[in-house]
Structures are given as C-alpha cells and as structure tokens.
Design a protein around this motif. Structure first.
Motif, mmCIF file in Angstrom:
data_model
loop_
_atom_site.group_PDB
_atom_site.id
_atom_site.type_symbol
_atom_site.label_atom_id
_atom_site.label_comp_id
_atom_site.label_asym_id
_atom_site.label_seq_id
_atom_site.Cartn_x
_atom_site.Cartn_y
_atom_site.Cartn_z
ATOM 1 N N LYS A 23 -63.469 -50.950 -30.412
ATOM 2 C CA LYS A 23 -64.763 -52.035 -31.534
ATOM 3 C C LYS A 23 -66.246 -52.553 -30.958
ATOM 4 O O LYS A 23 -67.008 -52.604 -31.360
ATOM 5 C CB LYS A 23 -64.127 -52.694 -32.549
ATOM 6 N N ARG A 24 -66.267 -52.794 -29.350
ATOM 7 C CA ARG A 24 -67.121 -53.445 -29.153
ATOM 8 C C ARG A 24 -68.000 -52.205 -29.022
ATOM 9 O O ARG A 24 -69.264 -52.556 -28.400
ATOM 10 C CB ARG A 24 -66.806 -54.752 -28.463
ATOM 11 N N LEU A 25 -67.654 -51.489 -28.671
ATOM 12 C CA LEU A 25 -68.834 -50.302 -28.309
ATOM 13 C C LEU A 25 -69.805 -49.600 -28.759
ATOM 14 O O LEU A 25 -70.337 -48.984 -28.755
ATOM 15 C CB LEU A 25 -67.792 -49.538 -26.919
ATOM 16 N N THR A 26 -69.633 -49.909 -30.631
ATOM 17 C CA THR A 26 -70.258 -48.967 -31.126
ATOM 18 C C THR A 26 -71.075 -49.752 -30.737
ATOM 19 O O THR A 26 -72.275 -48.772 -31.734
ATOM 20 C CB THR A 26 -69.504 -49.264 -32.939
ATOM 21 N N ASP A 27 -72.085 -50.589 -30.514
ATOM 22 C CA ASP A 27 -73.388 -50.740 -30.906
ATOM 23 C C ASP A 27 -73.882 -50.507 -30.288
ATOM 24 O O ASP A 27 -75.479 -50.157 -30.143
ATOM 25 C CB ASP A 27 -73.210 -52.240 -30.916
ATOM 26 N N THR A 28 -73.073 -49.655 -29.099
ATOM 27 C CA THR A 28 -74.172 -48.646 -28.209
ATOM 28 C C THR A 28 -73.776 -46.825 -27.962
ATOM 29 O O THR A 28 -74.744 -46.593 -27.876
ATOM 30 C CB THR A 28 -74.417 -49.254 -26.634
ATOM 31 N N SER A 30 -72.091 -44.035 -29.860
ATOM 32 C CA SER A 30 -72.119 -42.943 -31.648
ATOM 33 C C SER A 30 -70.500 -43.201 -31.741
ATOM 34 O O SER A 30 -69.683 -43.708 -30.987
ATOM 35 C CB SER A 30 -72.433 -41.646 -31.848
ATOM 36 N N THR A 31 -69.750 -43.003 -32.885
ATOM 37 C CA THR A 31 -68.239 -43.127 -33.843
ATOM 38 C C THR A 31 -67.694 -41.730 -32.486
ATOM 39 O O THR A 31 -66.413 -41.990 -32.042
ATOM 40 C CB THR A 31 -68.221 -42.361 -34.598
ATOM 41 N N ARG A 218 -75.283 -41.115 -22.043
ATOM 42 C CA ARG A 218 -73.770 -42.283 -22.844
ATOM 43 C C ARG A 218 -73.306 -43.401 -22.654
ATOM 44 O O ARG A 218 -73.006 -45.057 -21.861
ATOM 45 C CB ARG A 218 -75.329 -43.311 -23.501
ATOM 46 N N SER A 222 -72.504 -46.819 -19.999
ATOM 47 C CA SER A 222 -71.673 -47.388 -20.199
ATOM 48 C C SER A 222 -70.485 -48.382 -19.185
ATOM 49 O O SER A 222 -69.544 -48.558 -20.027
ATOM 50 C CB SER A 222 -71.761 -47.584 -21.602
ATOM 51 N N SER A 225 -68.060 -51.996 -19.411
ATOM 52 C CA SER A 225 -67.092 -51.668 -20.976
ATOM 53 C C SER A 225 -66.458 -50.862 -20.822
ATOM 54 O O SER A 225 -65.196 -50.639 -21.616
ATOM 55 C CB SER A 225 -68.464 -52.100 -22.299
#
Length: 298
Positions: A23-28, A30-31, A218, A222, A225
C-alpha cells in the motif's frame, strides 16, 4: 500441534504485512507495478535461499519432472490472473462485496483438490471450512443497501473467479511440491518457490513492458522500498508452500482465513475503527472454523 498449523498462521500474518507494505508503494508506482513488486523482488531472494539451503545442507536440488513444471507454471499463472482480477475489483466503488466472494477460495480449493489430487475431506473439516467461510463473508460484506443490490452482479462473479484461480494455484503448488521425489519438506518447498517466482517475475515484467511501458524501470528504481515487499512476500510464499507440502491445500487455505482476524485487529488497534456486531459474530465464526480445523484436520 501439527507443524502445518503455525506455519499457515505465519503465512497469513506475512501476507497481511505484505499488503501493508504494498500500500505504501502506491504513491510512486501503478497498481500493476505495485503488484509486480512481490514477484520481481521475491524471485532473486528465493533463488538465493535455494542456493544457501543446498550449500548449507549438502543436499542436491530435486530433479524436475513434467508434473512439477506443468503444475508450477499453472499455479504461477493462476495466481497472477487471480491477483489481476482482484485488483480490477478495486476500481469499483462498492467492491467490498465482490472481494468477499474471493473468500470462497477454501471451498473451491477443496473441490480442485478432490478432482485433481484425489484429496479427501472429513465431514467435521468440511463443516469447519463452511463455518469459517460464512464468518469471513460476514466480516467482508458491508451492511449497506447498495451492497445487497450488487450481491450477485458482475463484480461478484469476478470475485468468485478470482477465488477459483487462487484455489487452483494452491492445489497446483501442492501438486508441484509433492511431485518432487527427492529432498525433505523444506527443500521441496523452496525448490518449488524458486521455480514459480522466477516464472512469475519474467511474466509480469513482460506484461509491464507490453501494458505499461516505463513502469518496469520505475519498479526497479524503487528497489529500496519495493525490496521489502519482495522479502516479506517471499517469506510468506515459503510458508504457504511448506504448508501445502505438509497438508491438504483446502485445510491450509481455510486456516489461512485467520488473516481477516489480523486485518480486523489492525483496524481496531492502529486506526481506531469501530467494530460492528456483525463483524464480531464473523470473527467468532472464523475462530470456530479454525478451531474445528485444528481439532479434526489430520
């Protein structure tokens, strides 16, 4: 207490933790990028785990066979598709009802196990699975008129299909692990995990390149995280695979529904959310189903 029981509970806990990290990855991302993290970063970790296990124990890797390869590929693909359908449900405003239908997975897992592997369920275990299933649905379905109107619509059917694919993947993983003629339980589970996650990582990277050009880059950037998602996901999958090797997949998936209790507990302790009487009854039913499994699953 039989070994598969604490291993399954640990798997459910790790699965819940993985969801929090994703859930924390959704800021950077896509689903689909977030979803892919669990496979892409788990694959090299699983390969390292297998290599370390072989070196540390002096065992040889179990030789693959057609059943192992076919079952592993089938299970890996089914899990990817099931995850994709589940993510698709999140695009609907009232998706909670539909996702509740994915919780029919233990029943569908039992049916796949009976048909494909010749598994058997005793009457007490079957009743325990149904009691736990009803409890999960009570917890998952919101008591709102819109939810009742959408109870058997297209979203619910997608949820049922997603649950079926998750159930198929569980039975396929059990089939793959059991087909290995050599090695102890842990080695067979880790070998299956390494093979399946390698296939899934390649598949989702190919899908991202076709569907969302640039998202794979991307995802790789990342890594600080996303790697945690891969680590927790790999440990959770290892626990699931080990449990599947030890016990009937329907028993494992039914006991794994304890995850909803973890989720409800987190909502109370961390988010200070109120719990309804329906949810309390649901937790009691899930607990009763789990108790029945612990007492009667052989």
């Amino acid at each position: 207490m039989e070994l598969w029981i604490p291993i399954t509970i640990a798997a459910a806990f790790l699965q819940n933790l993985r969801s929090v990290l994703q859930k924390r990855l959704t800021d950077t991302l896509s689903t689909w990028g977030v979803t892919s993290a669990r496979f892409v970063y788990a694959a090299p970790l699983a390969a390292l785990l297998l290599a370390g296990l072989l070196v540390g124990t002096g065992q040889s890797a179990p030789p693959p066979n057609p059943t192992f390869v076919i079952s592993g590929l089938l299970g890996g693909l089914a899990q990817i598709l099931a995850t994709g359908l589940l993510i698709h449900l999140f695009s609907y405003k009232n998706f909670t009802v539909a996702t509740a239908f994915t919780k029919t997975e233990p029943v569908q897992t039992a049916l796949f196990g009976i048909v494909l592997l010749g598994d058997r369920l005793s009457l007490p275990v079957a009743l325990a699975i149904l009691i736990g299933l009803f409890g999960v649905i009570l917890i998952s379905i919101p008591a709102v008129p819109a939810a009742r109107r959408s109870f058997l619509d297209r979203k619910a059917l997608i949820g049922i299909l997603s649950g079926a694919l998750f159930g198929l993947s569980a039975v396929a993983y059990r089939s793959a692990s059991l087909s290995l003629a050599e090695g102890d339980v842990l080695l067979r589970a880790v070998t299956t995990l390494a093979f399946v996650t390698a296939f899934q990582a390649l598949a989702v990277l190919a899908w991202l390149k076709f569907r969302e050009p640039g998202e794979a880059g991307r995802l790789l950037r990342s890594w600080r995280s996303a790697a945690w998602v891969g680590l927790v996901g790999m440990l959770g999958s290892l626990a699931w695979f080990t449990a599947f090797t030890l016990q009937n997949a329907a028993h494992v998936r039914a006991l794994g529904q304890v995850e909803v209790v973890f989720m409800l507990g987190a909502s109370i302790l961390f988010f200070r959310e109120r719990v309804t009487l329906r949810e309390i009854i649901g937790v009691l039913l899930v607990s009763a189903g789990i108790l029945g499994l612990v007492l009667y699953a052989g």
